[in-house]
Scaffold this motif. Structure first.
Motif, mmCIF file in Angstrom:
data_model
loop_
_atom_site.group_PDB
_atom_site.id
_atom_site.type_symbol
_atom_site.label_atom_id
_atom_site.label_comp_id
_atom_site.label_asym_id
_atom_site.label_seq_id
_atom_site.Cartn_x
_atom_site.Cartn_y
_atom_site.Cartn_z
ATOM 1 N N LEU A 74 0.829 -1.201 0.000
ATOM 2 C CA LEU A 74 0.000 0.000 0.000
ATOM 3 C C LEU A 74 0.866 1.254 0.000
ATOM 4 O O LEU A 74 1.943 1.283 0.599
ATOM 5 N N LEU A 75 0.380 2.279 -0.674
ATOM 6 C CA LEU A 75 0.992 3.599 -0.628
ATOM 7 C C LEU A 75 -0.030 4.578 -0.069
ATOM 8 O O LEU A 75 -1.133 4.715 -0.621
ATOM 9 N N ASP A 76 0.316 5.213 1.035
ATOM 10 C CA ASP A 76 -0.553 6.214 1.657
ATOM 11 C C ASP A 76 -0.500 7.475 0.791
ATOM 12 O O ASP A 76 0.516 8.187 0.765
ATOM 13 N N LEU A 77 -1.585 7.770 0.077
ATOM 14 C CA LEU A 77 -1.584 8.874 -0.875
ATOM 15 C C LEU A 77 -1.522 10.243 -0.198
ATOM 16 O O LEU A 77 -1.181 11.242 -0.842
ATOM 17 N N GLU A 78 -1.827 10.297 1.096
ATOM 18 C CA GLU A 78 -1.720 11.570 1.809
ATOM 19 C C GLU A 78 -0.270 11.874 2.177
ATOM 20 O O GLU A 78 0.096 13.027 2.387
ATOM 21 N N SER A 79 0.561 10.836 2.252
ATOM 22 C CA SER A 79 1.984 11.017 2.563
ATOM 23 C C SER A 79 2.867 10.921 1.324
ATOM 24 O O SER A 79 3.957 11.490 1.278
ATOM 25 N N CYS A 80 2.395 10.189 0.318
ATOM 26 C CA CYS A 80 3.185 9.959 -0.888
ATOM 27 C C CYS A 80 3.359 11.248 -1.695
ATOM 28 O O CYS A 80 2.395 11.984 -1.918
ATOM 29 N N ARG A 138 4.806 11.134 -4.773
ATOM 30 C CA ARG A 138 4.962 10.659 -6.159
ATOM 31 C C ARG A 138 6.418 10.777 -6.631
ATOM 32 O O ARG A 138 6.702 11.040 -7.792
ATOM 33 N N CYS A 139 7.351 10.566 -5.720
ATOM 34 C CA CYS A 139 8.772 10.684 -6.075
ATOM 35 C C CYS A 139 9.288 9.448 -6.812
ATOM 36 O O CYS A 139 10.352 9.481 -7.423
ATOM 37 N N ASP A 140 8.552 8.338 -6.724
ATOM 38 C CA ASP A 140 8.913 7.075 -7.380
ATOM 39 C C ASP A 140 10.153 6.407 -6.784
ATOM 40 O O ASP A 140 10.738 5.522 -7.393
ATOM 41 N N ASP A 141 10.568 6.814 -5.585
ATOM 42 C CA ASP A 141 11.715 6.163 -4.953
ATOM 43 C C ASP A 141 11.441 4.684 -4.691
ATOM 44 O O ASP A 141 12.361 3.855 -4.736
ATOM 45 N N CYS A 142 10.181 4.335 -4.421
ATOM 46 C CA CYS A 142 9.849 2.929 -4.170
ATOM 47 C C CYS A 142 10.089 2.095 -5.428
ATOM 48 O O CYS A 142 10.657 0.993 -5.361
ATOM 49 N N VAL A 143 9.689 2.636 -6.584
ATOM 50 C CA VAL A 143 9.880 1.929 -7.846
ATOM 51 C C VAL A 143 11.370 1.808 -8.167
ATOM 52 O O VAL A 143 11.858 0.751 -8.568
ATOM 53 N N ARG A 144 12.096 2.919 -7.958
ATOM 54 C CA ARG A 144 13.534 2.887 -8.242
ATOM 55 C C ARG A 144 14.263 1.953 -7.274
ATOM 56 O O ARG A 144 15.213 1.268 -7.654
ATOM 57 N N GLY A 145 13.833 1.936 -6.017
ATOM 58 C CA GLY A 145 14.452 1.041 -5.045
ATOM 59 C C GLY A 145 14.294 -0.411 -5.452
ATOM 60 O O GLY A 145 15.233 -1.200 -5.373
ATOM 61 N N LEU A 164 -3.282 3.694 -2.246
ATOM 62 C CA LEU A 164 -3.090 3.114 -3.568
ATOM 63 C C LEU A 164 -2.594 1.686 -3.377
ATOM 64 O O LEU A 164 -1.640 1.440 -2.636
ATOM 65 N N VAL A 165 -3.263 0.731 -4.032
ATOM 66 C CA VAL A 165 -2.822 -0.663 -3.998
ATOM 67 C C VAL A 165 -1.864 -0.850 -5.167
ATOM 68 O O VAL A 165 -2.278 -1.001 -6.319
ATOM 69 N N ALA A 166 -0.579 -0.803 -4.888
ATOM 70 C CA ALA A 166 0.428 -0.873 -5.953
ATOM 71 C C ALA A 166 0.405 -2.245 -6.624
ATOM 72 O O ALA A 166 -0.022 -3.243 -6.035
ATOM 73 N N THR A 167 0.872 -2.283 -7.866
ATOM 74 C CA THR A 167 0.942 -3.531 -8.614
ATOM 75 C C THR A 167 2.148 -4.326 -8.138
ATOM 76 O O THR A 167 3.281 -4.081 -8.544
ATOM 77 N N SER A 168 1.894 -5.277 -7.253
ATOM 78 C CA SER A 168 2.929 -6.138 -6.686
ATOM 79 C C SER A 168 2.231 -7.348 -6.094
ATOM 80 O O SER A 168 1.055 -7.271 -5.733
ATOM 81 N N CYS A 169 2.926 -8.482 -5.976
ATOM 82 C CA CYS A 169 2.301 -9.735 -5.553
ATOM 83 C C CYS A 169 1.482 -9.552 -4.280
ATOM 84 O O CYS A 169 1.943 -8.943 -3.308
ATOM 85 N N ARG A 170 0.264 -10.125 -4.277
ATOM 86 C CA ARG A 170 -0.650 -9.978 -3.142
ATOM 87 C C ARG A 170 -0.678 -11.201 -2.235
ATOM 88 O O ARG A 170 -1.411 -11.211 -1.247
ATOM 89 N N SER A 171 0.034 -12.254 -2.561
ATOM 90 C CA SER A 171 -0.049 -13.514 -1.804
ATOM 91 C C SER A 171 -1.513 -13.912 -1.622
ATOM 92 O O SER A 171 -2.008 -14.078 -0.511
ATOM 93 N N GLY A 231 7.665 7.287 4.535
ATOM 94 C CA GLY A 231 6.905 6.259 5.253
ATOM 95 C C GLY A 231 5.563 5.962 4.633
ATOM 96 O O GLY A 231 4.666 5.446 5.314
ATOM 97 N N ALA A 232 5.410 6.259 3.362
ATOM 98 C CA ALA A 232 4.119 6.064 2.705
ATOM 99 C C ALA A 232 3.927 4.639 2.217
ATOM 100 O O ALA A 232 2.794 4.179 2.047
ATOM 101 N N ALA A 233 5.027 3.916 1.965
ATOM 102 C CA ALA A 233 4.948 2.545 1.445
ATOM 103 C C ALA A 233 4.933 1.561 2.607
ATOM 104 O O ALA A 233 5.697 1.698 3.566
#
Length: 512
Positions: A359-365, A367-374, A396-403, A493-495
């Motif tokens: 999850l990405l907290d849209l109130e804190s995010c 949109r720097c994309d550091d999570c994607v780059r990481g 935001l429910v990011a596109t990543s495995c949900r188990s 701390g948004a991710a």
């Protein structure tokens, strides 16, 4: 899920000589089938001839036919390298993320934690399995291969090459099914071949029976029953008496437990997997329902035979207790993950299926994309998440495995290389052949086909090399690192990785 079956059938069967009903009846294989039944399917069986060295079918390709060898010998093998994609430490001094990169690593180079009961044999669509460290075997006159591809239209599980000049009958599903149901001789021959060549290996590969003597294995293999089930048919039902344990010989089965909020899929099992033993030792009652996903054949081991072995072989009782403890632990974890919140919005977005959401907290995010780059920097430039997806509340429910609770990505893998560990983590094993079926099955686009250079022997005798273009990858939770790189990389701390069924109900006011 691949090309239309009609198109596949027309392409494949056009390569051979179509046989009439009268011609088919000349083969002992069809002696017990009525001519009128064969006349219903004109052109559904062809006679194929292959020269020595010719490729009959390739792993990963879609098909709709099965082959019976009439003359000659073939080798069946995996051309794909036995390795997986793994993040490894690289040279220092290039920043935190650049210290990791993705590469192919073999099992001997990088032994990974294995789930309980796993064997070192690769299940394939043939009367034999392949050794992980030497994935090649031979088949000869009378052998049937391509059965699962024919019945369920899965990709081919292995490459087959003629070792000498060969003749074969290639048939469509309607004729194969006809043989299975109408020809006792055909079915008995297949059953006998399985008992002679595979069932002993399958039984010996289970921890439960590993220390039995050859005589005990021989005796057990002669006592087991081979039982078939159609798609959707229940094999065992939760709450019923546990009167046998089962080994999957063909197809996929689904294991589910019923909870007040609905059913939870515990796992999918494929060829070589074992189930039902724990119920025999504990309450004697089935703790889960097991049903056939597609055309399934199982080996049924009676309760009394297992109990008899428990008296003679201490290891059998020990492994039964281990299996029982594992089942109880899995049930406790599953109860926590079981669906219990009838939230319409979560259901609509498929979030009730998830057991681990990024999850990405849209109130804190920002949109720097550091999570994607990481994620990309940790995996050799290829991210395993996309900062896009569904919205739920302020997240935001990011596109990543949900188990997922029902991981449909596990269904149909022709070599059983994708499975879920007891910890609910999805694992893709070394012998992935890159067919892409798991990626197509995932409803949320969370499995990617990762292009990577891998050279393998060519199909001809020129000595040239051919390339396997991809292997499947999914979020590995950055194993070996304290927390996933995407979460670590977020400066705000948004991710976060959460279980949605607990996360949203524990928030003040609950889910909106």
């Amino acid at each position: 899920m691949g090309p239309p079956t009609k198109v596949i059938a027309e392409i494949q069967l056009a390569k051979g000589e179509p046989l009439t009903a009268d011609q088919l009846l000349a083969y002992p294989l069809f002696a017990e089938v009525q001519k009128a039944s064969l006349e219903k399917y004109p052109g559904a069986v062809v006679l194929r001839k292959f020269k020595k060295g010719e490729i009959i079918c390739k792993e990963g390709e879609y098909g709709s036919t099965a082959f019976v060898i009439l003359k000659g010998k073939v080798e069946i093998y995996l051309a794909t390298p036995m390795a997986h994609l793994k993040s490894q430490k690289a040279e220092k001094g290039k920043g935190w993320f650049q210290r990791f990169k993705t590469m192919l690593k073999g099992d001997k180079e990088d032994p990974r934690e294995k789930s309980g009961g796993e064997t070192r044999m690769i299940p394939i669509d043939a009367p034999v399995d392949l050794d992980l460290h030497r994935p090649i075997a031979e088949m000869g006159v009378g052998d049937l291969f391509g059965e699962m591809t024919c019945l369920n239209f899965y990709p081919r599980s292995a490459t087959v090459r003629a070792l000498e000049d060969c003749e074969m009958l290639e048939m469509l599903r309607n004729v194969l099914t006809l043989l299975q149901k109408r020809s006792k001789t055909f079915k008995d021959k297949l059953d006998k071949g399985y008992r002679q060549r595979s069932v002993k290996t399958h039984l010996r590969g289970l921890p439960l029976f590993q220390e039995l003597s050859d005589a005990q294995i021989d005796d057990l293999s002669n006592k087991v029953e081979l039982v078939q089930f159609d798609p959707g048919e229940v094999i065992v039902k939760q709450g019923d008496p546990a009167d046998a344990a089962y080994l999957v010989r063909l197809g996929f089965v689904k294991v589910t437990q019923a909870y007040p909020g609905g059913d939870l899929v515990l796992r999918y099992l494929h060829r070589g997997n074992f189930f039902g033993a724990a119920g025999i030792l504990s309450t004697g009652i089935r703790s889960a329902t097991v049903s056939a996903v597609d055309h399934v054949e199982v080996v049924r081991v009676k309760k009394e035979d297992i109990q008899s072995l428990m008296k003679m072989a201490p290891r059998v009782r020990l492994e039964m207790n281990i299996d029982l403890a594992r089942a109880k632990e899995s049930a406790e974890a599953s109860a926590v993950a079981a669906p219990s919140l009838p939230l319409d919005s979560m259901l609509e977005q498929g979030l009730m299926q998830a057991q681990s959401l990024l999850l990405l907290d849209l109130e804190s995010c920002t949109r720097c994309d550091d999570c994607v780059r990481g994620c990309a920097d940790t995996h050799d430039g290829i991210t395993r998440l996309v900062r896009d997806g569904l919205r739920f509340d302020k997240y935001l429910v990011a596109t990543s495995c949900r188990s997922c609770a029902d991981p449909v990505c596990l269904i149909g893998c022709p070599v059983g290389s994708i499975h879920r560990k007891d910890s609910l983590e999805i694992v893709i094993e070394d012998w992935c052949i890159g067919c892409g079926l798991c990626a197509k099955q995932c409803p949320y686009g969370n499995i990617n086909m990762h292009p990577i250079e891998m050279t393998v022997p060519a199909d001809d005798a020129t000595g040239a090399k051919a390339q396997v273009k991809s292997k499947a990858v999914t979020c590995d939770l950055c194993g070996g690192i304290d927390e996933p790189a995407c979460v670590y990389a977020c400066p705000h701390g948004a991710a976060m990785r959460v279980d949605p069924k607990t996360f949203f109900t524990q928030r003040p006011g609950g889910a909106k």
